[in-house]
Motif scaffolding. Structure first.
Motif, short mmCIF file in Angstrom:
data_model
loop_
_atom_site.label_atom_id
_atom_site.label_comp_id
_atom_site.label_asym_id
_atom_site.label_seq_id
_atom_site.Cartn_x
_atom_site.Cartn_y
_atom_site.Cartn_z
N CYS A 80 50.43 43.61 38.21
CA CYS A 80 49.58 44.56 38.94
C CYS A 80 48.19 43.97 39.20
O CYS A 80 47.62 44.13 40.29
CB CYS A 80 49.48 45.87 38.17
SG CYS A 80 51.00 46.85 38.20
N ARG A 81 47.64 43.27 38.20
CA ARG A 81 46.34 42.63 38.39
C ARG A 81 46.43 41.55 39.46
O ARG A 81 45.51 41.39 40.28
CB ARG A 81 45.86 42.04 37.07
CG ARG A 81 45.48 43.08 36.03
CD ARG A 81 45.22 42.43 34.68
NE ARG A 81 44.06 41.55 34.70
CZ ARG A 81 43.74 40.75 33.69
NH1 ARG A 81 44.49 40.72 32.59
NH2 ARG A 81 42.67 39.99 33.76
N GLY A 82 47.52 40.81 39.47
CA GLY A 82 47.70 39.77 40.46
C GLY A 82 47.80 40.33 41.87
O GLY A 82 47.18 39.81 42.81
N LEU A 83 48.57 41.40 42.03
CA LEU A 83 48.69 42.03 43.35
C LEU A 83 47.35 42.56 43.83
O LEU A 83 46.98 42.41 45.00
CB LEU A 83 49.73 43.16 43.29
CG LEU A 83 51.19 42.72 43.10
CD1 LEU A 83 52.08 43.94 42.87
CD2 LEU A 83 51.68 41.92 44.30
N ARG A 84 46.62 43.17 42.92
CA ARG A 84 45.30 43.71 43.28
C ARG A 84 44.36 42.60 43.75
O ARG A 84 43.73 42.71 44.81
CB ARG A 84 44.69 44.42 42.07
CG ARG A 84 43.27 44.96 42.30
CD ARG A 84 42.56 45.17 40.98
NE ARG A 84 42.37 43.91 40.26
CZ ARG A 84 42.00 43.82 38.98
NH1 ARG A 84 41.82 44.92 38.27
NH2 ARG A 84 41.84 42.64 38.41
N ASP A 85 44.29 41.51 42.97
CA ASP A 85 43.37 40.43 43.33
C ASP A 85 43.82 39.71 44.60
O ASP A 85 42.98 39.20 45.36
CB ASP A 85 43.24 39.45 42.17
CG ASP A 85 42.41 40.04 41.02
OD1 ASP A 85 41.84 41.13 41.20
OD2 ASP A 85 42.32 39.39 39.96
#
Length: 314
Positions: free
Chosen positions: A298-303
């Motif tokens: 989720c953090r990767g998709l957000r960034d």
């Protein structure tokens, strides 16, 4: 044509393997395996540059001390695979080498691999600009022969070829790629903002957009492993590649970053988005450390959506 045969016995090559500098990036390598990797390549090239990317438990410089035609460039910090490859390639260029051979710390070359690649490269250059040629590798764990890939929709076309064949492809993995320094200068260095994953994909996209070709050389052989683990699966006969949870941050983020770039082939995006969704679901539901995996993804998709690059955020 996708497949090409090697030149006849009467043809010769102007390729000089001594003008190749192998580039190996290390990060906490297995000492025994690293020695084997270096031994497999050192006798096939003019020099080996090992960029140690902040290893702590392994003294890479001490491990390789005294080896002829091998130099170690130490880095106190892990600057990322992209930056490490770029610094090592800069060293090779400064030393006057005409070609670089990019390698991972677990890739073991078969005898004569570099000369086979170089001979093919010289021949293929007669027909146009070549960004890189790469070997066909077997997974060191499963023994599965990896295919070369041409992008398509809804599925990529996977080509394994056979003896004597050269396969025009859309993508080559970093490890084993033989790249003319002149081509590297025109296409540009690895994108350091991606840090680790999809560097090779991005570089190949840029190479193709610039009018260069990529070729897999079936007679050039290498043993290599992708991912940290290979698990049995009913989905794929040869198993599925499993990464550590933190790697999923880069896999998700960098994939989204590539989707945003103008030079990324639309056909690749169209068939890769469903694969990204399946990877997200599979890691979130069916693998150990599901919560950690979900958080990193989720953090990767957000960034990725925000256009952020660099190393793993604190």
């Amino acid at each position: 044509m996708v497949l090409r045969n090697t030149p006849g016995a009467g043809q010769s090559s102007d390729f000089d393997a001594l003008m190749v500098c192998a580039v190996i990036v290390t990060y906490g390598p297995d000492p025994v395996l690293l020695r084997k990797v270096v031994a497999s390549v050192a006798s096939q090239v003019g020099h080996v540059v090992v960029f140690d990317n902040g290893s702590r438990a392994v003294d890479v410089a001490g491990l390789l001390a005294g080896q002829q035609r091998v130099s170690v460039v130490p880095s106190v910090l892990n600057v990322g695979l992209g930056a490490a490859l770029n610094r090592a390639c800069e060293r090779a260029r400064q030393m006057g080498f005409q070609h670089v051979l990019l390698m991972d710390q677990d890739s073991v070359l078969a005898g004569g691999m570099v000369r086979t690649l170089g001979t093919a490269l010289v021949d293929l250059q007669q027909a146009g600009h070549v960004a890189a040629v790469g070997p066909q590798f077997r997974d060191a764990r499963s023994g599965e022969l990896a295919p070369f890939v041409r992008f398509g929709f809804p599925l990529n076309r996977k080509l394994r070829g056979g003896a004597g064949q050269r396969i025009s492809c859309d993508f080559l993995i970093t490890s084993g790629s033989l790249i003319p320094v002149a081509a590297l200068e025109r296409i540009g260095p690895m994108d350091e903002a991606l840090f680790i994953d999809n560097l090779d994909m991005d570089w190949c996209f840029r190479a193709k957009r610039a009018g260069f070709s990529l070729h897999g050389i079936c007679d050039a052989q290498m043993a290599h492993s992708i991912g940290e683990e290979l698990r049995a699966s009913w989905v794929k006969q040869d198993g599925v590649i499993v990464h550590k949870p933190f790697r999923l941050y880069f896999i998700m983020r960098n994939r989204v970053l590539l989707y945003r770039r103008r030079y990324t082939p639309r056909v690749w995006i169209a068939q890769d988005v469903p694969r990204l969704v399946l990877k997200f679901v599979g890691n979130a539901l069916f693998l150990p450390q599901r919560w950690q995996r979900l958080v990193f993804m989720c953090r990767g998709l957000r960034d990725g959506l925000l256009g952020r690059g660099g190393g793993l955020p604190g």
